[in-house]
Design a protein around this motif. Sequence first.
Motif, short mmCIF file in Angstrom:
data_model
loop_
_atom_site.label_atom_id
_atom_site.label_comp_id
_atom_site.label_asym_id
_atom_site.label_seq_id
_atom_site.Cartn_x
_atom_site.Cartn_y
_atom_site.Cartn_z
N PRO A 25 0.81 -1.22 0.00
CA PRO A 25 0.00 0.00 0.00
C PRO A 25 0.85 1.28 0.00
O PRO A 25 0.47 2.27 -0.63
CB PRO A 25 -0.83 -0.13 1.28
CG PRO A 25 -0.96 -1.61 1.48
CD PRO A 25 0.40 -2.14 1.07
N ALA A 26 2.01 1.26 0.65
CA ALA A 26 2.88 2.43 0.66
C ALA A 26 3.46 2.71 -0.73
O ALA A 26 3.84 3.85 -1.03
CB ALA A 26 4.01 2.24 1.67
N LEU A 27 3.50 1.69 -1.58
CA LEU A 27 4.00 1.85 -2.94
C LEU A 27 2.90 2.17 -3.94
O LEU A 27 3.15 2.29 -5.13
CB LEU A 27 4.73 0.58 -3.38
CG LEU A 27 6.02 0.27 -2.63
CD1 LEU A 27 6.52 -1.13 -2.98
CD2 LEU A 27 7.08 1.32 -2.92
N GLY A 28 1.67 2.29 -3.45
CA GLY A 28 0.55 2.64 -4.33
C GLY A 28 -0.33 1.46 -4.72
O GLY A 28 -1.32 1.64 -5.43
N PHE A 29 0.01 0.26 -4.28
CA PHE A 29 -0.83 -0.92 -4.52
C PHE A 29 -1.75 -1.07 -3.31
O PHE A 29 -1.45 -1.78 -2.37
CB PHE A 29 0.04 -2.17 -4.71
CG PHE A 29 0.95 -2.08 -5.90
CD1 PHE A 29 0.48 -2.34 -7.17
CD2 PHE A 29 2.28 -1.72 -5.74
CE1 PHE A 29 1.33 -2.25 -8.27
CE2 PHE A 29 3.14 -1.63 -6.82
CZ PHE A 29 2.65 -1.90 -8.09
N ASP A 30 -2.86 -0.35 -3.35
CA ASP A 30 -3.67 -0.20 -2.14
C ASP A 30 -4.98 -0.98 -2.14
O ASP A 30 -5.76 -0.88 -1.20
CB ASP A 30 -3.93 1.27 -1.86
CG ASP A 30 -4.52 2.00 -3.05
OD1 ASP A 30 -4.79 1.36 -4.09
OD2 ASP A 30 -4.70 3.22 -2.94
N GLY A 54 -3.33 -1.23 -7.86
CA GLY A 54 -3.47 0.20 -7.65
C GLY A 54 -4.93 0.59 -7.78
O GLY A 54 -5.73 -0.13 -8.37
N SER A 55 -5.30 1.74 -7.21
CA SER A 55 -6.70 2.15 -7.24
C SER A 55 -7.00 3.15 -8.35
O SER A 55 -8.13 3.63 -8.45
CB SER A 55 -7.10 2.75 -5.88
OG SER A 55 -6.27 3.83 -5.56
N ASP A 56 -6.02 3.45 -9.22
CA ASP A 56 -6.29 4.37 -10.32
C ASP A 56 -7.31 3.75 -11.27
O ASP A 56 -7.15 2.61 -11.70
CB ASP A 56 -5.00 4.67 -11.10
CG ASP A 56 -4.00 5.46 -10.30
OD1 ASP A 56 -4.41 6.13 -9.32
OD2 ASP A 56 -2.80 5.41 -10.63
N PRO A 57 -8.37 4.50 -11.59
CA PRO A 57 -9.39 3.94 -12.49
C PRO A 57 -8.81 3.63 -13.86
O PRO A 57 -8.04 4.40 -14.42
CB PRO A 57 -10.45 5.05 -12.57
CG PRO A 57 -9.91 6.23 -11.88
CD PRO A 57 -8.64 5.86 -11.19
N GLY A 58 -9.14 2.48 -14.38
CA GLY A 58 -8.72 2.11 -15.72
C GLY A 58 -7.31 1.55 -15.81
O GLY A 58 -6.88 1.14 -16.88
N PHE A 70 0.71 -6.07 -8.17
CA PHE A 70 1.89 -6.72 -7.61
C PHE A 70 1.38 -7.99 -6.93
O PHE A 70 0.62 -7.92 -5.97
CB PHE A 70 2.56 -5.80 -6.59
CG PHE A 70 3.92 -6.25 -6.15
CD1 PHE A 70 4.10 -7.42 -5.43
CD2 PHE A 70 5.03 -5.48 -6.43
CE1 PHE A 70 5.36 -7.82 -5.01
CE2 PHE A 70 6.29 -5.87 -6.01
CZ PHE A 70 6.46 -7.04 -5.31
N GLY A 71 1.80 -9.14 -7.43
CA GLY A 71 1.37 -10.41 -6.88
C GLY A 71 2.55 -11.18 -6.31
O GLY A 71 3.65 -11.17 -6.85
N VAL A 72 2.30 -11.85 -5.19
CA VAL A 72 3.32 -12.67 -4.53
C VAL A 72 2.73 -14.05 -4.34
O VAL A 72 1.61 -14.20 -3.85
CB VAL A 72 3.71 -12.08 -3.15
CG1 VAL A 72 4.83 -12.89 -2.52
CG2 VAL A 72 4.11 -10.61 -3.27
N THR A 73 3.49 -15.07 -4.71
CA THR A 73 3.05 -16.45 -4.52
C THR A 73 4.20 -17.29 -4.00
O THR A 73 5.36 -16.87 -4.04
CB THR A 73 2.45 -17.05 -5.81
OG1 THR A 73 1.76 -18.25 -5.49
CG2 THR A 73 3.52 -17.31 -6.85
N GLU A 74 3.86 -18.46 -3.52
CA GLU A 74 4.85 -19.32 -2.88
C GLU A 74 5.49 -20.28 -3.88
O GLU A 74 4.81 -20.90 -4.69
CB GLU A 74 4.18 -20.11 -1.76
CG GLU A 74 5.14 -20.93 -0.94
CD GLU A 74 4.47 -21.51 0.29
OE1 GLU A 74 4.63 -22.72 0.51
OE2 GLU A 74 3.79 -20.76 1.02
N ASP A 75 6.80 -20.38 -3.77
CA ASP A 75 7.58 -21.39 -4.48
C ASP A 75 8.64 -21.85 -3.49
O ASP A 75 9.63 -21.14 -3.28
CB ASP A 75 8.22 -20.80 -5.73
CG ASP A 75 9.13 -21.78 -6.45
OD1 ASP A 75 9.35 -22.91 -5.95
OD2 ASP A 75 9.65 -21.42 -7.52
N PRO A 76 8.44 -22.99 -2.85
CA PRO A 76 9.38 -23.44 -1.81
C PRO A 76 10.83 -23.53 -2.29
O PRO A 76 11.75 -23.44 -1.49
CB PRO A 76 8.84 -24.81 -1.40
CG PRO A 76 7.40 -24.77 -1.75
CD PRO A 76 7.32 -23.91 -2.99
#
Length: 125
Positions: free
Chosen positions: A27-32, A45-49, A54-60
Amino acid sequence: MTRLYDHIDLRVPNLQEATPFYEMLLPALGFDQRVEIQGWLQFEGSDPGVTAFFGVTEDPAHVANQNCIAFWASSSVDVDQIAEVAKHAGARHMEGPMEYEPGYYAVFFEDPCGNRFEACHRVRI
């Protein structure tokens, strides 16, 4: 072309351990806007359109390397604020924030898994 990227798809060895860090940082980077997707921690991000996320997933088997994802900040004050959030979120190996050269103010840090990031304010001088 006005957009430089569409999304970031990051791997961590343990999503549960990394989640608190990213819930504070993104959220501090704009992905809120958090989006619920099974197996992912994802913020948009919340900018319209605009569909940037930013996605994070697990890979052991994931092993962090020397790649760095750098985020542009609109001012040195914004860099300082992002640095404080990263610090409180548990960032490791922080360097800065400081002016590295005229027109380039940045902070470097790693997430708890060793993935490298930068927040910077750069202008042409």
